[in-house]
Design an enzyme around this catalytic site. Structure first.
Site, mmCIF file in Angstrom:
data_model
loop_
_atom_site.group_PDB
_atom_site.id
_atom_site.type_symbol
_atom_site.label_atom_id
_atom_site.label_comp_id
_atom_site.label_asym_id
_atom_site.label_seq_id
_atom_site.Cartn_x
_atom_site.Cartn_y
_atom_site.Cartn_z
ATOM 1 N N LYS A 96 -4.122 -18.359 -51.897
ATOM 2 C CA LYS A 96 -3.127 -17.278 -51.959
ATOM 3 C C LYS A 96 -2.498 -17.204 -53.354
ATOM 4 O O LYS A 96 -2.267 -18.224 -53.992
ATOM 5 C CB LYS A 96 -2.038 -17.545 -50.925
ATOM 6 C CG LYS A 96 -0.951 -16.492 -50.854
ATOM 7 C CD LYS A 96 0.055 -16.863 -49.781
ATOM 8 C CE LYS A 96 1.183 -15.825 -49.714
ATOM 9 N NZ LYS A 96 1.957 -15.773 -50.960
ATOM 10 N N LYS A 140 -2.833 -22.405 -58.096
ATOM 11 C CA LYS A 140 -4.243 -22.627 -58.460
ATOM 12 C C LYS A 140 -4.377 -22.973 -59.947
ATOM 13 O O LYS A 140 -5.103 -23.897 -60.307
ATOM 14 C CB LYS A 140 -5.072 -21.377 -58.148
ATOM 15 C CG LYS A 140 -5.168 -21.046 -56.673
ATOM 16 C CD LYS A 140 -6.131 -19.910 -56.407
ATOM 17 C CE LYS A 140 -5.681 -18.584 -56.997
ATOM 18 N NZ LYS A 140 -4.424 -18.071 -56.394
ATOM 19 N N LYS A 192 -2.523 -13.344 -66.353
ATOM 20 C CA LYS A 192 -1.377 -14.006 -66.999
ATOM 21 C C LYS A 192 -1.817 -15.122 -67.946
ATOM 22 O O LYS A 192 -0.991 -15.733 -68.616
ATOM 23 C CB LYS A 192 -0.438 -14.583 -65.933
ATOM 24 C CG LYS A 192 0.144 -13.552 -64.976
ATOM 25 C CD LYS A 192 1.261 -14.128 -64.128
ATOM 26 C CE LYS A 192 0.828 -15.279 -63.263
ATOM 27 N NZ LYS A 192 -0.162 -14.929 -62.246
ATOM 28 N N ASP A 213 -7.064 -13.684 -52.958
ATOM 29 C CA ASP A 213 -7.399 -14.480 -51.778
ATOM 30 C C ASP A 213 -8.655 -13.954 -51.091
ATOM 31 O O ASP A 213 -8.780 -13.973 -49.898
ATOM 32 C CB ASP A 213 -6.238 -14.549 -50.797
ATOM 33 C CG ASP A 213 -5.744 -13.169 -50.412
ATOM 34 O OD1 ASP A 213 -6.406 -12.182 -50.789
ATOM 35 O OD2 ASP A 213 -4.726 -13.080 -49.726
#
Length: 264
Positions: free
Chosen positions: A12, A17, A43, A128
Protein backbone atom coordinates in the site's frame (compact mmCIF):
# COMPACT_ATOMS: atom_id res chain seq x y z
CA UNK A 1 28.35 -17.67 -9.66
CA UNK A 2 25.17 -16.60 -7.89
CA UNK A 3 22.02 -15.97 -9.88
CA UNK A 4 21.17 -12.30 -10.08
CA UNK A 5 18.29 -11.44 -7.79
CA UNK A 6 15.82 -8.96 -9.23
CA UNK A 7 13.21 -8.20 -6.63
CA UNK A 8 10.16 -5.96 -6.49
CA UNK A 9 8.60 -4.75 -3.26
CA UNK A 10 4.86 -4.10 -3.44
CA UNK A 11 2.49 -2.72 -0.83
CA UNK A 12 0.00 0.00 0.00
CA UNK A 13 1.18 3.54 -0.71
CA UNK A 14 2.86 5.12 2.30
CA UNK A 15 3.56 1.84 4.07
CA UNK A 16 7.35 2.30 3.91
CA UNK A 17 8.45 0.48 0.76
CA UNK A 18 11.12 3.02 -0.18
CA UNK A 19 12.55 3.18 3.33
CA UNK A 20 12.73 -0.60 3.53
CA UNK A 21 14.17 -0.93 0.03
CA UNK A 22 16.95 1.60 0.65
CA UNK A 23 17.91 0.06 3.99
CA UNK A 24 18.00 -3.44 2.49
CA UNK A 25 20.17 -2.08 -0.35
CA UNK A 26 22.56 -0.52 2.17
CA UNK A 27 22.70 -3.69 4.27
CA UNK A 28 23.49 -5.80 1.21
CA UNK A 29 26.17 -3.33 0.12
CA UNK A 30 27.71 -3.62 3.59
CA UNK A 31 27.99 -7.37 2.94
CA UNK A 32 29.87 -6.75 -0.29
CA UNK A 33 27.06 -7.38 -2.75
CA UNK A 34 26.84 -5.29 -5.91
CA UNK A 35 23.47 -3.58 -5.61
CA UNK A 36 21.31 -1.40 -7.85
CA UNK A 37 18.11 0.23 -6.64
CA UNK A 38 15.61 1.41 -9.22
CA UNK A 39 13.11 3.81 -7.74
CA UNK A 40 9.79 3.99 -9.54
CA UNK A 41 8.22 6.54 -7.23
CA UNK A 42 7.87 10.12 -8.54
CA UNK A 43 9.09 11.43 -5.17
CA UNK A 44 12.55 9.86 -5.74
CA UNK A 45 12.60 8.67 -2.14
CA UNK A 46 14.12 5.28 -2.96
CA UNK A 47 17.57 6.68 -3.63
CA UNK A 48 17.67 9.92 -1.71
CA UNK A 49 18.74 8.29 1.57
CA UNK A 50 21.56 6.45 -0.20
CA UNK A 51 22.85 9.72 -1.68
CA UNK A 52 23.08 11.84 1.45
CA UNK A 53 19.83 13.63 0.69
CA UNK A 54 20.70 14.44 -2.93
CA UNK A 55 17.93 14.15 -5.50
CA UNK A 56 18.94 12.77 -8.91
CA UNK A 57 17.38 13.42 -12.33
CA UNK A 58 14.79 10.85 -13.34
CA UNK A 59 15.04 8.92 -16.60
CA UNK A 60 11.58 10.00 -17.73
CA UNK A 61 12.29 13.67 -17.06
CA UNK A 62 15.47 13.50 -19.15
CA UNK A 63 13.67 11.67 -21.95
CA UNK A 64 10.92 14.31 -21.95
CA UNK A 65 13.62 16.94 -22.35
CA UNK A 66 14.81 15.07 -25.48
CA UNK A 67 18.25 14.59 -23.95
CA UNK A 68 20.46 11.87 -25.39
CA UNK A 69 20.80 10.00 -22.13
CA UNK A 70 24.14 8.50 -21.09
CA UNK A 71 24.82 6.14 -18.20
CA UNK A 72 26.37 8.87 -16.05
CA UNK A 73 23.22 10.95 -16.43
CA UNK A 74 20.95 8.37 -14.81
CA UNK A 75 23.11 6.01 -12.73
CA UNK A 76 24.48 7.65 -9.58
CA UNK A 77 26.70 5.90 -7.07
CA UNK A 78 25.60 6.12 -3.44
CA UNK A 79 26.38 4.48 -0.12
CA UNK A 80 29.01 1.71 -0.42
CA UNK A 81 28.75 1.80 -4.21
CA UNK A 82 24.98 1.21 -4.48
CA UNK A 83 23.94 2.26 -7.98
CA UNK A 84 20.89 4.49 -7.75
CA UNK A 85 18.42 5.06 -10.57
CA UNK A 86 15.13 6.94 -10.50
CA UNK A 87 12.56 6.19 -13.18
CA UNK A 88 10.26 9.10 -12.33
CA UNK A 89 6.56 9.25 -12.97
CA UNK A 90 4.09 10.23 -15.68
CA UNK A 91 2.91 13.80 -16.00
CA UNK A 92 -0.21 14.21 -13.84
CA UNK A 93 -3.25 13.23 -15.84
CA UNK A 94 -1.15 11.98 -18.74
CA UNK A 95 0.43 8.63 -19.42
CA UNK A 96 0.72 5.39 -17.50
CA UNK A 97 3.27 4.73 -14.74
CA UNK A 98 3.63 1.12 -15.82
CA UNK A 99 4.37 2.12 -19.40
CA UNK A 100 6.80 4.72 -18.10
CA UNK A 101 8.65 2.12 -16.05
CA UNK A 102 9.13 -0.09 -19.10
CA UNK A 103 10.34 2.76 -21.33
CA UNK A 104 12.79 3.88 -18.64
CA UNK A 105 14.13 0.39 -17.96
CA UNK A 106 14.64 -0.22 -21.68
CA UNK A 107 16.70 2.97 -21.85
CA UNK A 108 18.61 1.99 -18.69
CA UNK A 109 19.50 -1.44 -20.08
CA UNK A 110 20.63 0.16 -23.33
CA UNK A 111 23.05 2.65 -21.77
CA UNK A 112 24.09 0.88 -18.54
CA UNK A 113 26.49 -2.00 -19.13
CA UNK A 114 26.99 -2.71 -15.42
CA UNK A 115 23.34 -3.68 -14.82
CA UNK A 116 24.11 -7.27 -15.77
CA UNK A 117 26.92 -7.43 -13.20
CA UNK A 118 24.71 -6.64 -10.21
CA UNK A 119 24.07 -9.28 -7.54
CA UNK A 120 20.82 -7.61 -6.51
CA UNK A 121 18.48 -5.23 -8.30
CA UNK A 122 15.65 -3.78 -6.24
CA UNK A 123 12.59 -2.33 -7.94
CA UNK A 124 10.75 -0.04 -5.55
CA UNK A 125 7.34 -0.13 -7.20
CA UNK A 126 4.59 2.38 -6.41
CA UNK A 127 0.94 1.55 -5.86
CA UNK A 128 -0.83 -1.59 -4.78
CA UNK A 129 -1.07 -3.45 -8.11
CA UNK A 130 -4.75 -2.58 -8.65
CA UNK A 131 -3.52 -0.87 -11.81
CA UNK A 132 -2.15 -3.44 -14.23
CA UNK A 133 0.61 -1.05 -15.23
CA UNK A 134 2.38 -1.42 -11.90
CA UNK A 135 2.89 -5.10 -12.52
CA UNK A 136 4.75 -4.30 -15.72
CA UNK A 137 8.21 -5.17 -14.30
CA UNK A 138 6.98 -8.72 -13.63
CA UNK A 139 5.20 -9.09 -16.93
CA UNK A 140 8.30 -7.95 -18.80
CA UNK A 141 10.50 -10.46 -16.99
CA UNK A 142 12.48 -7.76 -15.18
CA UNK A 143 11.74 -9.24 -11.76
CA UNK A 144 12.28 -12.78 -10.49
CA UNK A 145 11.11 -12.35 -6.88
CA UNK A 146 8.15 -10.42 -5.47
CA UNK A 147 7.74 -9.33 -1.85
CA UNK A 148 4.84 -7.57 -0.14
CA UNK A 149 5.26 -4.99 2.60
CA UNK A 150 2.38 -4.47 5.01
CA UNK A 151 1.56 -3.58 8.59
CA UNK A 152 -1.02 -5.22 10.85
CA UNK A 153 -3.65 -2.59 10.05
CA UNK A 154 -6.67 -3.53 8.00
CA UNK A 155 -6.08 -1.32 4.93
CA UNK A 156 -2.44 -2.34 4.29
CA UNK A 157 -3.50 -5.96 4.71
CA UNK A 158 -6.40 -5.38 2.33
CA UNK A 159 -3.91 -4.02 -0.23
CA UNK A 160 -1.56 -6.95 0.44
CA UNK A 161 -4.44 -9.36 -0.12
CA UNK A 162 -5.27 -7.61 -3.42
CA UNK A 163 -1.65 -7.90 -4.50
CA UNK A 164 -1.82 -11.64 -3.79
CA UNK A 165 -4.87 -11.86 -6.06
CA UNK A 166 -2.95 -9.99 -8.75
CA UNK A 167 0.15 -12.16 -8.48
CA UNK A 168 -1.93 -15.34 -8.63
CA UNK A 169 -3.78 -14.01 -11.68
CA UNK A 170 -0.53 -13.52 -13.60
CA UNK A 171 0.88 -16.82 -12.28
CA UNK A 172 3.70 -15.12 -10.36
CA UNK A 173 4.90 -16.57 -7.07
CA UNK A 174 5.37 -14.56 -3.88
CA UNK A 175 8.67 -14.83 -2.02
CA UNK A 176 7.54 -13.45 1.33
CA UNK A 177 5.77 -10.88 3.48
CA UNK A 178 7.56 -8.08 5.35
CA UNK A 179 5.84 -6.34 8.25
CA UNK A 180 6.68 -2.66 8.72
CA UNK A 181 5.14 -2.06 12.12
CA UNK A 182 2.71 0.72 12.93
CA UNK A 183 2.57 -0.39 16.59
CA UNK A 184 -0.79 -2.13 16.19
CA UNK A 185 -1.90 -4.47 18.96
CA UNK A 186 -0.86 -8.11 18.26
CA UNK A 187 0.70 -6.86 15.01
CA UNK A 188 3.36 -9.52 14.49
CA UNK A 189 0.84 -12.26 15.28
CA UNK A 190 -1.67 -10.81 12.80
CA UNK A 191 0.80 -10.49 9.92
CA UNK A 192 2.36 -13.89 10.63
CA UNK A 193 -1.11 -15.48 10.56
CA UNK A 194 -1.96 -13.63 7.33
CA UNK A 195 1.31 -14.85 5.78
CA UNK A 196 0.57 -18.45 6.75
CA UNK A 197 -3.02 -18.36 5.49
CA UNK A 198 -2.01 -17.12 2.05
CA UNK A 199 0.65 -19.86 1.95
CA UNK A 200 3.69 -17.61 2.38
CA UNK A 201 5.98 -16.65 5.25
CA UNK A 202 6.86 -13.61 7.34
CA UNK A 203 10.37 -12.51 6.36
CA UNK A 204 10.85 -9.83 9.01
CA UNK A 205 9.07 -7.69 11.58
CA UNK A 206 10.47 -4.15 11.41
CA UNK A 207 9.60 -2.31 14.63
CA UNK A 208 8.31 1.26 14.49
CA UNK A 209 11.22 3.35 15.73
CA UNK A 210 11.74 7.09 15.49
CA UNK A 211 15.37 6.64 14.43
CA UNK A 212 14.17 5.47 10.99
CA UNK A 213 12.31 8.76 10.36
CA UNK A 214 15.16 10.80 11.86
CA UNK A 215 17.69 9.21 9.47
CA UNK A 216 15.36 9.72 6.50
CA UNK A 217 14.87 13.37 7.43
CA UNK A 218 18.65 13.83 7.44
CA UNK A 219 18.96 12.08 4.06
CA UNK A 220 20.57 8.83 5.18
CA UNK A 221 19.72 5.18 5.57
CA UNK A 222 19.66 3.74 9.08
CA UNK A 223 22.58 1.52 8.11
CA UNK A 224 24.72 4.57 7.40
CA UNK A 225 23.53 7.01 10.06
CA UNK A 226 22.73 4.66 12.95
CA UNK A 227 24.53 1.38 12.20
CA UNK A 228 24.57 0.32 15.84
CA UNK A 229 20.82 0.74 16.39
CA UNK A 230 18.66 -2.31 16.96
CA UNK A 231 16.56 -1.59 13.87
CA UNK A 232 19.72 -1.57 11.74
CA UNK A 233 20.18 -5.15 12.91
CA UNK A 234 16.64 -5.97 11.79
CA UNK A 235 17.37 -4.61 8.30
CA UNK A 236 20.59 -6.68 8.17
CA UNK A 237 18.65 -9.84 9.06
CA UNK A 238 16.02 -9.04 6.42
CA UNK A 239 18.73 -8.45 3.80
CA UNK A 240 20.32 -11.79 4.70
CA UNK A 241 16.92 -13.53 4.50
CA UNK A 242 16.26 -12.07 1.05
CA UNK A 243 19.71 -12.94 -0.31
CA UNK A 244 19.43 -16.54 0.96
CA UNK A 245 15.75 -17.00 0.08
CA UNK A 246 15.14 -19.63 -2.57
CA UNK A 247 11.49 -20.44 -1.96
CA UNK A 248 8.29 -18.89 -3.21
CA UNK A 249 4.64 -19.86 -3.58
CA UNK A 250 1.70 -18.89 -5.70
CA UNK A 251 -0.25 -17.03 -3.02
CA UNK A 252 -3.82 -17.64 -2.00
CA UNK A 253 -5.99 -14.73 -0.93
CA UNK A 254 -8.45 -14.36 1.92
CA UNK A 255 -12.13 -13.50 1.93
CA UNK A 256 -12.76 -10.02 3.27
CA UNK A 257 -14.58 -11.34 6.34
CA UNK A 258 -11.55 -13.46 7.28
CA UNK A 259 -9.28 -10.47 6.77
CA UNK A 260 -11.42 -8.44 9.16
CA UNK A 261 -11.43 -11.26 11.71
CA UNK A 262 -7.64 -11.31 11.69
CA UNK A 263 -7.40 -7.63 12.59
CA UNK A 264 -10.05 -7.59 15.35
Amino acid sequence: MMEQKRIAIYGKGGIGKSSTASNVAAACADEGYKVMIIGCDPKSDSSITLLGGKRIPTILDLLRQKIEVKEEDIVHEGYKGVKCVEVGGPEPGIGCAGRGIIVAIQKLKKVCKSIDDMDLIIYDVPGDIVCGGFVAPIRKGLVNEAYILTSGEYMPLYAANNICKGLAKIDTPLSGIICNSRSVTREEEIVRKFSEEIGSKLMAFIPKEQIVQDCERDGFSVLEKAPDSSVAGVYRELAHSIMSNDSSVLPSSLEDERLRELTR
